[in-house]
Design an enzyme around this catalytic site. Structure first.
Site, PDB file in Angstrom:
ATOM      1  N   SER A 113     -28.232 -24.297-133.401  1.00  0.00           N
ATOM      2  CA  SER A 113     -28.322 -25.278-132.275  1.00  0.00           C
ATOM      3  C   SER A 113     -28.248 -26.913-132.983  1.00  0.00           C
ATOM      4  O   SER A 113     -28.033 -27.890-132.159  1.00  0.00           O
ATOM      5  CB  SER A 113     -29.444 -25.105-131.328  1.00  0.00           C
ATOM      6  N   HIS A 142     -28.000 -15.466-132.545  1.00  0.00           N
ATOM      7  CA  HIS A 142     -26.915 -15.911-132.046  1.00  0.00           C
ATOM      8  C   HIS A 142     -25.783 -15.387-132.209  1.00  0.00           C
ATOM      9  O   HIS A 142     -25.617 -14.351-132.993  1.00  0.00           O
ATOM     10  CB  HIS A 142     -26.734 -17.488-132.577  1.00  0.00           C
ATOM     11  N   HIS A 175     -36.667 -31.328-130.283  1.00  0.00           N
ATOM     12  CA  HIS A 175     -36.079 -29.926-130.842  1.00  0.00           C
ATOM     13  C   HIS A 175     -34.631 -30.285-131.247  1.00  0.00           C
ATOM     14  O   HIS A 175     -34.284 -31.385-131.010  1.00  0.00           O
ATOM     15  CB  HIS A 175     -36.202 -29.083-129.748  1.00  0.00           C
ATOM     16  N   HIS A 234     -33.490 -14.787-127.863  1.00  0.00           N
ATOM     17  CA  HIS A 234     -34.003 -14.537-129.001  1.00  0.00           C
ATOM     18  C   HIS A 234     -35.312 -13.358-129.204  1.00  0.00           C
ATOM     19  O   HIS A 234     -35.532 -12.652-129.820  1.00  0.00           O
ATOM     20  CB  HIS A 234     -34.854 -15.807-129.817  1.00  0.00           C
ATOM     21  N   ASP A 273     -28.898 -23.971-123.802  1.00  0.00           N
ATOM     22  CA  ASP A 273     -28.927 -23.512-125.025  1.00  0.00           C
ATOM     23  C   ASP A 273     -28.626 -21.987-125.050  1.00  0.00           C
ATOM     24  O   ASP A 273     -29.361 -21.393-124.616  1.00  0.00           O
ATOM     25  CB  ASP A 273     -30.225 -24.038-125.350  1.00  0.00           C
ATOM     26  N   ASP A 299     -24.252 -24.357-126.429  1.00  0.00           N
ATOM     27  CA  ASP A 299     -23.892 -24.840-127.901  1.00  0.00           C
ATOM     28  C   ASP A 299     -23.563 -23.647-128.494  1.00  0.00           C
ATOM     29  O   ASP A 299     -22.794 -23.796-129.643  1.00  0.00           O
ATOM     30  CB  ASP A 299     -25.280 -25.263-128.461  1.00  0.00           C
TER      31      ASP A 299
END
Length: 527
Positions: free
Chosen positions: A114, A457, A175, A344, A64, A381
């Site tokens: 995501s 992102h 998630h 993040h 991820d 992703d």
């Protein structure tokens, strides 16, 4: 400040004045590079005979937020952890013979999230950001747009074909990434009914945790975090009984773990919540496992308690041992989910160590399976606003300083930087002097160009690494939703299965039985 400036200048001059290149002597000889290239060429030529076997097993490793800069930096880190300079190191995914690029945009977002991406690479359909397991006709947070817009995943296709299926993640099992494998939800944040608006519950929409147990009966392996979403509101947690933030969240009063245990009591099923229980399992005596190791996400690998918390590699090993008992094969989704979280937070060291741990898991899975009957795909992703540069010398620690000062503010800077995020700091009107900080600390937040509480992102394409049956079909530049179609085609599940059967009714794809020649080829590749 002047002293710091002089120290950095002196260190840079010292580096530049050593007079000896900081790389192995053998690299000075053209023969070294020519021999390496010729060896690589010979290995590449063996790939001209394509592996068109039927894939008995399918494994998808999803990093991820693992954009290409993250892959490169993780490669260097992996090498440096082994005492090498790092740049020449090979990740396990680097060894895969086929590489493609995936276009990650969501139907309504240039820079993806995501949830929409998970719907693409699991369900084969691009979708809106924030939604899982539903088409782009569904609108985020609007419950009444769910019904009729559901799309199914490759995990379901595999289960319906008689294969065993599993989900392993370092995040919550409900998630964004794992949830698209089983749920149909217009809001990725509806983890339990405790996070849903009352009107959505009244309208009949189901929370994601509930769908984990109700939508696809008997998922064989479920491992990750998210324990608190399975228990009634205010029920204390088994591991952290005194911490209210870890209490159950369910308003409907249901205990989903107890319900699962009761439903599976006549099967070889086991619920576990710590590493000791995981390691005490005999996979030969367990067909179904529900492992919830934390109330929320699992800890970062750098912070993991090795005595109580399983690593991603350890979870993957147990998962494969259970799943591979099925003679029809298996589908396994593995998510290195906290790569994303580290980025993040602007904590590159956390993110990169997560990526290295996922690469270890890829290597372990490779040792436990065969390229002749197992298709393995590694991808991301989406990317992040993460990069590294600054003309760093060979072998420079990936978390170190660039060998120069800014020619604008005369301050040092680290090689790793973010385009935006929490690392933006100004002290006395100037960019913060990073040489005064522990910039190699686990939780150091790398400097960013734009201040944000959370880094965002990135929108560029991500890599797709593949090996095994039909891996050559992942080539070039593709839409992200192409990935599950290829994997399903390789395994003869889902739609377009006509190629699997000849007119006589026998499989037209080659059986996955390695010949002597194939074994010799594998020996050459590994040696």
């Amino acid at each position: 400040m002047k002293v710091t400036f002089l120290l950095i200048i002196c260190s840079c001059l010292a580096w530049g004045g050593l007079g000896k290149p900081q790389f192995p002597d053998q690299e000075k000889d053209p023969l070294f590079w020519n021999t390496w290239a010729q060896r690589t060429l010979k290995n590449a030529l063996t790939l001209q005979k394509l592996n068109q076997n039927t894939a008995k097993n399918l494994i998808l490793f999803l990093g991820d937020g693992m954009g290409i800069p993250t892959v490169t930096a993780a490669r260097i880190l992996k090498g440096q952890l082994s005492g090498q300079s790092g740049e020449e190191t090979q990740l396990e995914m680097d060894k895969f013979p086929f590489v493609a690029l995936s276009k990650t945009y969501n139907t309504n977002a240039q820079v993806a999230d995501s949830a929409g991406t998970a719907t693409a690479y699991l369900c084969g359909v691009k979708a809106n950001e924030g939604t899982v397991g539903v088409s782009a006709a569904a609108v985020r947070s609007q419950c009444n747009t769910t019904q009729g817009n559901e799309v199914t995943s490759i995990l379901r296709w595999a289960k319906e074909a008689g294969k065993s299926v599993g989900i392993v993640t370092t995040t919550r099992v409900n998630h964004a990434t794992p949830s698209a494998a089983y749920a149909h939800c217009v809001d990725r944040d509806w983890f339990s009914d405790g996070e849903m608006p009352a009107e959505a519950v009244q309208a009949g929409c189901k929370d994601i945790a509930r769908q984990l147990f109700e939508n696809i009966p008997n998922i064989d392996v479920i491992m990750g975090g998210g324990r608190k979403y399975m228990f009634p509101k205010n029920q204390s947690d088994v591991e952290y009984p005194g911490e209210k933030k870890h209490f159950g969240t369910r308003k409907d009063g249901r205990n989903l773990v107890e319900e699962w245990t009761n439903r599976m009591k006549n099967k070889k099923a086991q619920y576990i919540w710590n590493k000791k229980e995981l390691q005490s399992l005999n996979p030969n005596n367990v067909d179904y496992i529900l492992g919830l190791f934390e109330p929320g996400d699992l800890p970062y690998d750098l912070e993991r308690n090795a005595e109580t918390d399983p690593s991603l590699t350890e979870m993957v090993e147990v998962a494969i041992k259970i799943l591979r008992k099925n003679p029809r094969g298996f589908y396994l989704l593995v998510e290195g989910g906290r790569i994303d979280h580290g980025h993040h937070e602007g904590k590159a060291k956390q993110a990169l160590h997560e990526a290295v741990e996922m690469d270890r898991a890829i290597g372990r899975a490779g040792l436990m399976t065969s390229i002749y009957d197992t298709m393995t795909v590694v991808t991301a992703d989406h990317s992040h606003m993460f990069n590294f540069g600054g003309y760093t010398p060979r072998g420079n620690t990936i978390f170190g300083l660039a060998p120069m000062l800014s020619d604008v503010d005369q301050q040092p800077f680290t090689a790793i930087l973010y385009g935006n995020g929490p690392g933006f700091k100004v002290v006395n009107g100037l960019r913060e002097n990073v040489s005064t900080l522990d910039y190699q600390g686990n939780n150091y937040q790398a400097q960013s160009a734009v201040p944000l509480r959370m880094e965002t992102h990135g929108g560029e394409d991500v890599a797709v690494f593949s090996k095994g049956p039909m891996a050559h079909l992942l080539h070039g530049v593709h839409e992200q939703n192409y990935i599950p179609h290829v994997m399903a085609y390789a395994a003869c599940i889902g739609q377009n299965r006509d190629h699997c059967m000849s007119s006589s009714g026998a499989s037209s794809l080659s059986p996955a039985l390695p010949s002597l020649a194939a074994l010799l080829t594998l020996t050459r590749l590994l040696c």
